[in-house]
Design a protein around this motif. Sequence first.
Motif, PDB file in Angstrom:
ATOM      1  N   GLU A 265     -54.718 -78.735  -9.690  1.00  0.00           N
ATOM      2  CA  GLU A 265     -53.439 -79.083  -9.068  1.00  0.00           C
ATOM      3  C   GLU A 265     -53.078 -78.041  -8.032  1.00  0.00           C
ATOM      4  OE1 GLU A 265     -50.404 -79.515 -11.980  1.00  0.00           O
ATOM      5  OE2 GLU A 265     -51.441 -81.091 -13.115  1.00  0.00           O
ATOM      6  N   LEU A 266     -52.426 -78.494  -6.952  1.00  0.00           N
ATOM      7  CA  LEU A 266     -51.955 -77.600  -5.896  1.00  0.00           C
ATOM      8  C   LEU A 266     -50.718 -78.252  -5.306  1.00  0.00           C
ATOM      9  CD1 LEU A 266     -52.377 -75.063  -4.189  1.00  0.00           C
ATOM     10  CD2 LEU A 266     -53.830 -76.411  -2.670  1.00  0.00           C
ATOM     11  N   THR A 267     -49.554 -77.795  -5.727  1.00  0.00           N
ATOM     12  CA  THR A 267     -48.318 -78.469  -5.349  1.00  0.00           C
ATOM     13  C   THR A 267     -47.214 -77.475  -5.009  1.00  0.00           C
ATOM     14  OG1 THR A 267     -47.502 -78.556  -7.640  1.00  0.00           O
ATOM     15  CG2 THR A 267     -48.827 -80.414  -6.869  1.00  0.00           C
ATOM     16  N   LEU A 268     -46.222 -77.983  -4.298  1.00  0.00           N
ATOM     17  CA  LEU A 268     -44.968 -77.259  -4.087  1.00  0.00           C
ATOM     18  C   LEU A 268     -43.935 -77.894  -5.011  1.00  0.00           C
ATOM     19  CD1 LEU A 268     -44.916 -77.007  -0.194  1.00  0.00           C
ATOM     20  CD2 LEU A 268     -45.614 -75.241  -1.815  1.00  0.00           C
ATOM     21  N   GLU A 269     -43.039 -77.084  -5.484  1.00  0.00           N
ATOM     22  CA  GLU A 269     -42.012 -77.586  -6.406  1.00  0.00           C
ATOM     23  C   GLU A 269     -40.630 -77.117  -5.967  1.00  0.00           C
ATOM     24  OE1 GLU A 269     -43.161 -76.184 -10.232  1.00  0.00           O
ATOM     25  OE2 GLU A 269     -44.855 -77.586 -10.409  1.00  0.00           O
TER      26      GLU A 269
ATOM     27  N   GLN B 268     -52.793 -86.930   9.431  1.00  0.00           N
ATOM     28  CA  GLN B 268     -51.658 -86.014   9.394  1.00  0.00           C
ATOM     29  C   GLN B 268     -50.430 -86.663   8.766  1.00  0.00           C
ATOM     30  OE1 GLN B 268     -52.258 -82.717  10.242  1.00  0.00           O
ATOM     31  NE2 GLN B 268     -54.272 -83.706  10.259  1.00  0.00           N
ATOM     32  N   VAL B 269     -50.229 -87.948   9.029  1.00  0.00           N
ATOM     33  CA  VAL B 269     -49.120 -88.669   8.389  1.00  0.00           C
ATOM     34  C   VAL B 269     -49.333 -88.723   6.884  1.00  0.00           C
ATOM     35  CG1 VAL B 269     -48.006 -90.922   8.147  1.00  0.00           C
ATOM     36  CG2 VAL B 269     -48.546 -90.039  10.420  1.00  0.00           C
ATOM     37  N   ARG B 270     -50.578 -88.967   6.473  1.00  0.00           N
ATOM     38  CA  ARG B 270     -50.901 -89.030   5.042  1.00  0.00           C
ATOM     39  C   ARG B 270     -50.641 -87.668   4.381  1.00  0.00           C
ATOM     40  NH1 ARG B 270     -56.010 -90.153   5.440  1.00  0.00           N
ATOM     41  NH2 ARG B 270     -55.643 -92.384   5.683  1.00  0.00           N
ATOM     42  N   ILE B 271     -50.998 -86.589   5.059  1.00  0.00           N
ATOM     43  CA  ILE B 271     -50.775 -85.256   4.519  1.00  0.00           C
ATOM     44  C   ILE B 271     -49.287 -84.990   4.314  1.00  0.00           C
ATOM     45  CG2 ILE B 271     -50.880 -82.794   5.107  1.00  0.00           C
ATOM     46  CD1 ILE B 271     -53.626 -83.341   6.339  1.00  0.00           C
ATOM     47  N   GLU B 272     -48.469 -85.408   5.274  1.00  0.00           N
ATOM     48  CA  GLU B 272     -47.033 -85.199   5.148  1.00  0.00           C
ATOM     49  C   GLU B 272     -46.442 -86.045   4.024  1.00  0.00           C
ATOM     50  OE1 GLU B 272     -45.255 -82.974   6.641  1.00  0.00           O
ATOM     51  OE2 GLU B 272     -46.850 -82.229   7.933  1.00  0.00           O
ATOM     52  N   ARG B 273     -46.927 -87.280   3.895  1.00  0.00           N
ATOM     53  CA  ARG B 273     -46.366 -88.183   2.900  1.00  0.00           C
ATOM     54  C   ARG B 273     -46.769 -87.819   1.471  1.00  0.00           C
ATOM     55  NH1 ARG B 273     -46.780 -94.299   5.553  1.00  0.00           N
ATOM     56  NH2 ARG B 273     -45.119 -94.004   7.109  1.00  0.00           N
ATOM     57  N   GLN B 274     -47.866 -87.111   1.322  1.00  0.00           N
ATOM     58  CA  GLN B 274     -48.309 -86.771  -0.030  1.00  0.00           C
ATOM     59  C   GLN B 274     -47.549 -85.576  -0.614  1.00  0.00           C
ATOM     60  OE1 GLN B 274     -52.389 -85.849   0.833  1.00  0.00           O
ATOM     61  NE2 GLN B 274     -52.055 -83.637   0.847  1.00  0.00           N
ATOM     62  N   MET B 275     -46.728 -84.934   0.223  1.00  0.00           N
ATOM     63  CA  MET B 275     -45.930 -83.826  -0.277  1.00  0.00           C
ATOM     64  C   MET B 275     -45.083 -84.300  -1.456  1.00  0.00           C
ATOM     65  SD  MET B 275     -46.485 -80.969   1.418  1.00  0.00           S
ATOM     66  CE  MET B 275     -45.037 -79.953   1.660  1.00  0.00           C
ATOM     67  N   PRO B 276     -44.902 -83.479  -2.505  1.00  0.00           N
ATOM     68  CA  PRO B 276     -45.144 -82.029  -2.532  1.00  0.00           C
ATOM     69  C   PRO B 276     -46.578 -81.616  -2.857  1.00  0.00           C
ATOM     70  CG  PRO B 276     -44.128 -82.712  -4.563  1.00  0.00           C
ATOM     71  CD  PRO B 276     -44.189 -83.938  -3.698  1.00  0.00           C
ATOM     72  N   GLN B 277     -47.516 -82.583  -2.968  1.00  0.00           N
ATOM     73  CA  GLN B 277     -48.916 -82.192  -3.135  1.00  0.00           C
ATOM     74  C   GLN B 277     -49.427 -81.587  -1.828  1.00  0.00           C
ATOM     75  OE1 GLN B 277     -51.733 -84.778  -5.467  1.00  0.00           O
ATOM     76  NE2 GLN B 277     -50.187 -86.320  -4.971  1.00  0.00           N
ATOM     77  N   LEU B 278     -50.025 -80.424  -1.914  1.00  0.00           N
ATOM     78  CA  LEU B 278     -50.609 -79.819  -0.720  1.00  0.00           C
ATOM     79  C   LEU B 278     -52.005 -80.354  -0.442  1.00  0.00           C
ATOM     80  CD1 LEU B 278     -49.517 -76.085  -0.985  1.00  0.00           C
ATOM     81  CD2 LEU B 278     -48.753 -77.797   0.669  1.00  0.00           C
ATOM     82  N   TYR B 279     -52.628 -80.925  -1.468  1.00  0.00           N
ATOM     83  CA  TYR B 279     -53.958 -81.506  -1.285  1.00  0.00           C
ATOM     84  C   TYR B 279     -54.087 -82.743  -2.162  1.00  0.00           C
ATOM     85  CZ  TYR B 279     -58.992 -82.206  -1.491  1.00  0.00           C
ATOM     86  OH  TYR B 279     -60.244 -82.769  -1.440  1.00  0.00           O
ATOM     87  N   ASP B 280     -54.636 -83.792  -1.576  1.00  0.00           N
ATOM     88  CA  ASP B 280     -54.869 -85.033  -2.304  1.00  0.00           C
ATOM     89  C   ASP B 280     -56.259 -84.968  -2.929  1.00  0.00           C
ATOM     90  OD1 ASP B 280     -55.138 -87.566  -3.305  1.00  0.00           O
ATOM     91  OD2 ASP B 280     -55.005 -88.584  -1.370  1.00  0.00           O
ATOM     92  N   PHE B 281     -56.318 -84.769  -4.237  1.00  0.00           N
ATOM     93  CA  PHE B 281     -57.599 -84.580  -4.912  1.00  0.00           C
ATOM     94  C   PHE B 281     -58.454 -85.849  -4.939  1.00  0.00           C
ATOM     95  CE2 PHE B 281     -55.182 -80.985  -6.288  1.00  0.00           C
ATOM     96  CZ  PHE B 281     -56.115 -79.969  -6.443  1.00  0.00           C
ATOM     97  N   SER B 282     -57.877 -86.978  -4.567  1.00  0.00           N
ATOM     98  CA  SER B 282     -58.665 -88.210  -4.500  1.00  0.00           C
ATOM     99  C   SER B 282     -59.445 -88.329  -3.195  1.00  0.00           C
ATOM    100  CB  SER B 282     -57.761 -89.438  -4.657  1.00  0.00           C
ATOM    101  OG  SER B 282     -56.866 -89.553  -3.559  1.00  0.00           O
ATOM    102  N   ALA B 283     -59.244 -87.391  -2.278  1.00  0.00           N
ATOM    103  CA  ALA B 283     -59.955 -87.426  -0.997  1.00  0.00           C
ATOM    104  C   ALA B 283     -61.459 -87.346  -1.229  1.00  0.00           C
ATOM    105  CB  ALA B 283     -59.497 -86.275  -0.109  1.00  0.00           C
ATOM    106  N   PRO B 284     -62.250 -88.240  -0.611  1.00  0.00           N
ATOM    107  CA  PRO B 284     -63.696 -88.247  -0.856  1.00  0.00           C
ATOM    108  C   PRO B 284     -64.431 -87.072  -0.227  1.00  0.00           C
ATOM    109  CG  PRO B 284     -63.102 -89.902   0.776  1.00  0.00           C
ATOM    110  CD  PRO B 284     -61.807 -89.353   0.246  1.00  0.00           C
TER     111      PRO B 284
END
Length: 291
Positions: free
Chosen positions: A287-291, A132-148
């Motif tokens: 890509e899936l981001t907030l701007e 959950q910390v990683r998800i918050e820190r990756q913002m503004p990306q809503l999804y980290d595409f490097s996730a296995p």
Amino acid sequence: MALLVIAPLFFIGGPDWASSPLVKATWNLGHILFFGLAVALIRPRRWLQGWRLWLTVSVIVLGLGMAIELVQGAGSRELDSHDLLRNLIGAWAVLAWQKPAAKPLGHWLLRGLATLLLLTELGLVTEVAIQQVRIERQMPQLYDFSAPDPSDYWSGNAYASDRHVAEGEQSLALNLDPGAYSGVWLENLAWDWRGYESLSLTFHNPEQTPVRLTLRVNDVTHDRGDNAHYDRFNHSLTIRPGRHEFSFALQRIAQAPRDRTMDMAHVRRLGLFATGLEESRTVYLLELTLE
């Protein structure tokens, strides 16, 4: 007194299916706490020893746990067979660390096993917290595409791919099947979208014919309500061959519900789905981001 306080929480209050993963994981530790306290207060060693003690306590805890799950299943709670193991871990941990049995070596083995099981459960909660910390820190990306493993974040038929992106990067392949509805839902995401102005998505359609998807966004209030179509954001996307970008103002998304304003501090779910496909299709989300 502690048991009287904790016991009603098996049936009243607590997280529901729309709660965050961390809230659910932390709440589940209550099973360990309750049955550990119960064994510590009842002190079954006063009447039983050895294998009879462990067998009797395990059977009773398992029976009580099954009864609790059945009552919860009849109400608003979800059944979780893992809770039965957590109940046993709480009881076993207290039994193992009470007065040593006649065979010290065997008792230390039991202590080691009970401690390992307990640490495993704590490790699972820690893993969710880190995620959950990683998800918050990756913002503004809503999804980290490097996730296995996309299944940690998405439900539906999606998998990581190296197609249609630069070398060393990943896309998310969305497999869409024929039928009434087929798609994916991003359910493990950062909830607070305040402070951003737009939602941006980039797709690649590798085939020569367009594919139409519906983009859905809803908040926690919607998930805990009637799931009405007019109470969320829905928009049709026509993805033509090749790479295409889409952008939506968050103000527009917030105003989508008919009778209220969407709670942009608690966005719960983002969905991408097709309806009425005649054949299987695969579209790549880049890509899936907030701007």
